[in-house]
Structures are given as structure tokens and as C-alpha cells.
Design an enzyme around this catalytic site. Structure first.
Site, short mmCIF file in Angstrom:
data_model
loop_
_atom_site.label_atom_id
_atom_site.label_comp_id
_atom_site.label_asym_id
_atom_site.label_seq_id
_atom_site.Cartn_x
_atom_site.Cartn_y
_atom_site.Cartn_z
N LYS A 166 49.25 14.52 2.75
CA LYS A 166 49.69 15.91 2.92
C LYS A 166 49.53 16.30 4.45
O LYS A 166 48.43 16.56 4.67
CB LYS A 166 49.13 17.01 2.17
CG LYS A 166 49.32 18.39 2.27
CD LYS A 166 48.90 19.23 1.16
CE LYS A 166 49.21 20.78 1.41
NZ LYS A 166 48.52 21.38 0.40
N LYS A 219 54.19 14.65 1.46
CA LYS A 219 54.43 16.06 1.71
C LYS A 219 54.22 16.37 2.81
O LYS A 219 53.41 16.30 3.50
CB LYS A 219 53.61 16.63 0.53
CG LYS A 219 53.63 18.10 0.36
CD LYS A 219 52.77 18.79 -0.18
CE LYS A 219 52.87 20.20 -0.08
NZ LYS A 219 51.74 20.95 -1.02
#
Ligand code: PBG
Length: 295
Positions: A166, A219
């Protein structure tokens, strides 16, 4: 993804994500039923609590907003896979994903203290009936701690979908408004990843798999297709991608301006995510995609 707010009596539109709403707790089971009827396999829940504090205590309250939402969904659509976001930012008065400490004018996120609270949060979600917990906090060692907490409490069948890679991203902006979770000071760059660092992403994924992640997530999506591809090829694990709020908002804004057409744009983006190796896509267009696929 669904945002459930403990403070609402009925749905409330978000400012920068047209078509995305904060839902009232009593609306969530209906929304889940809608997802089921469309043939969607899973929902991902984010909670907005009525009260926040510096320990994020509503995050691991057994009657918290997410825990109640999970029970309501499971009572209505037991077949639907319920995934819960495990993070503290929505529950902390300061908006950071962990416990913080001020030190000579600088703030630190206390990793191990945060991991303990995250593991408690995951346990409370599993106890409410979540099929998968999805830690999005990016603390070190949280996957192992959550796995251990779940196993030792009889939840060895509850899976972990880890936000393994992330990146600290500007594209989370609209989400933070929708989830009421912007940091009140500083930023998230000490715990989320540097977008220039692909090697670190691979190391983080390897660690999470080693600690027990069942699904790994990359992400945001489009700016990190190279990472998605490398992770899917290298680890051959179920790999998901989160097409995030800012990516959604950009397309919506361009559509509103008449610059591009929504449906072909969305289909092209989703195709690129599949092509790059995604086994699973988290997107705010899930319902529309299900409808278009039926057509
Ligand atoms: C919580 C979390 C965030 C997102 C998912 N979980 C925000 C953040 O890290 O600031 C972003 C999702 C999106 O932008 O759609 N930590």
C-alpha cells in the site's frame, strides 16, 4: 466498498465520489442484498464511528458500527462474503492508522502498540462473522499478530486479505473525506510505502505471505500495474488490486466534463487490471460492472 456511519439515519452522498454514499447502519443489509442479487461475491466494509479517541476504542468494540453491520449482513445474506477493513484511522481522534506519540514536536506511530489494537479489532470482526479481515494499516508484523490472535480464539477459518503493498498516495483523498479519516497532523509516509520503491513492495508482500496472508493486495491500481504484475508472477498467490477513490473520482470528473465516456473507460481500466494479473478487483464501480456484464 461500503461506508457505514453510526451517526446517520439515512444515506448521505460523498462530495467527490458521485454515486458513493455513506450509509446508515439500518441500510447496510439492504445494500448487501442488492449486491447479492447482482451476483457480486463480496462486500468490503468501512466504519465511521460516533466517537473517536486516541486509542481507537470504537474499532474493537463488539457493538461497534462494523461489527453490527457484519451481523446484519450475515443475518440477511449468509452466502455473501463479508470482508472488513481493519485499520484505526477512522476511529482515532488524530486520523492516523496507529497509536501516536509526540516527541520534541515530531510525532511517531507506535508500531507494536498499534498492532495489538489491530489484532483485537480483527478478532472482534471475526467474532461478528466476517469471512475475511483486511488490514490496511501497514504496521510491521500485523499479519502474523492477527493470524495468531484469530487462531488462538478459534477463528482459524477466518481469512486475511492483506494490504501488502500500500503506497502513500494522493489518490486516497476522496476516501478520507468519505471515511472521515484525514490525518489531523503529518502524513502517512512513515508507514505507507514510497511510490518510487518497487523493491520494498516485493519485500512487504513476501513478509505478509510468510506471516499468513491468504490474499495480497496492491493499492492504488493504475499507477502500480508494474507492481501488481511482478507480485502475481513472483508469488503466485491470490492477488487483488484496489482501484481507489481518487482514481474513481478522476474518471467521474472527466465524464462530467464530457471528456470521456464512462462505460468504455471503466471497462478498459478493469481489463488492464485483469491483464496485469488481478485475481480480485476492489472498485466503486462493482455494481455497474455486474449490471454491464449481465447485459
Ligand atoms: C485506511 C484505508 C484507506 C483506504 C483504504 N483503507 C485510506 C488511507 O490509507 O488513507 C483508501 C481507499 C480509497 O482511496 O478508495 N487506512
Amino acid at each position: 466498498p461500503h461506508f457505514v456511519s453510526e451517526k446517520l439515519e439515512c444515506r448521505h452522498p460523498t462530495a467527490s465520489m458521485p454515486g458513493v454514499f455513506q450509509l446508515a447502519p439500518q441500510e447496510i443489509s439492504e445494500e448487501a442484498q442488492r449486491a447479492c442479487d447482482l451476483g457480486l461475491q463480496a462486500v468490503l466494509l468501512f466504519g465511521i464511528p460516533a466517537t473517536k479517541d486516541d486509542q481507537g476504542s470504537s474499532a474493537y468494540d463488539e457493538n461497534g458500527v462494523v461489527q453490527r453491520a457484519v451481523r446484519a449482513i450475515k443475518a440477511k445474506c449468509p452466502e455473501l462474503v463479508v470482508i472488513t477493513d481493519v485499520c484505526l484511522c477512522e476511529y482515532m481522534s488524530h486520523g492516523h492508522c496507529g497509536v501516536t506519540k509526540m516527541d520534541g514536536g515530531h510525532f511517531h506511530v507506535l508500531n507494536d502498540e498499534s498492532v495489538e489494537l489491530l489484532a483485537q479489532t480483527a478478532l472482534s470482526h471475526a467474532a461478528a462473522g466476517a469471512d475475511l479481515v483486511a488490514p490496511s494499516d501497514m504496521m510491521d508484523g500485523r499479519i502474523g499478530a492477527i493470524r495468531e490472535m484469530l487462531d488462538s480464539n478459534g477463528f482459524d477459518q477466518t481469512g486475511i486479505m492483506s494490504y501488502a503493498a500500500k503506497f502513500a498516495s494522493v489518490f486516497y483523498g476522496p476516501f478520507r473525506e468519505a471515511a472521515e479519516s484525514p490525518p489531523q497532523f503529518g502524513d502517512r509516509s512513515s508507514y505507507q510505502m514510497d511510490s518510487a520503491n518497487a523493491a520494498e513492495a516485493l519485500r512487504e508482500v513476501a513478509l505478509d505471505i510468510d506471516e499468513g496472508a491468504d490474499i495480497v493486495l496492491i493499492k492504488p491500481a493504475l499507477p502500480y500495474l508494474d507492481i501488481l504484475w511482478r507480485v502475481r508472477e513472483r508469488f503466485a498467490k491470490p492477488t487483488g488490486v484496489y482501484h481507489v477513490s481518487g482514481e474513481y473520482a478522476m474518471v467521474k470528473a472527466a465524464v462530467e466534463k464530457g471528456c470521456i465516456e464512462e462505460r468504455p473507460a471503466v471497462l478498459e481500466i478493469m481489463t488492464s487490471l485483469k491483464r496485469a494479473g488481478a485475481d480480485l478487483i476492489i472498485t466503486y464501480w462493482a455494481r455497474e460492472l455486474a449490471e454491464w456484464t449481465k447485459e
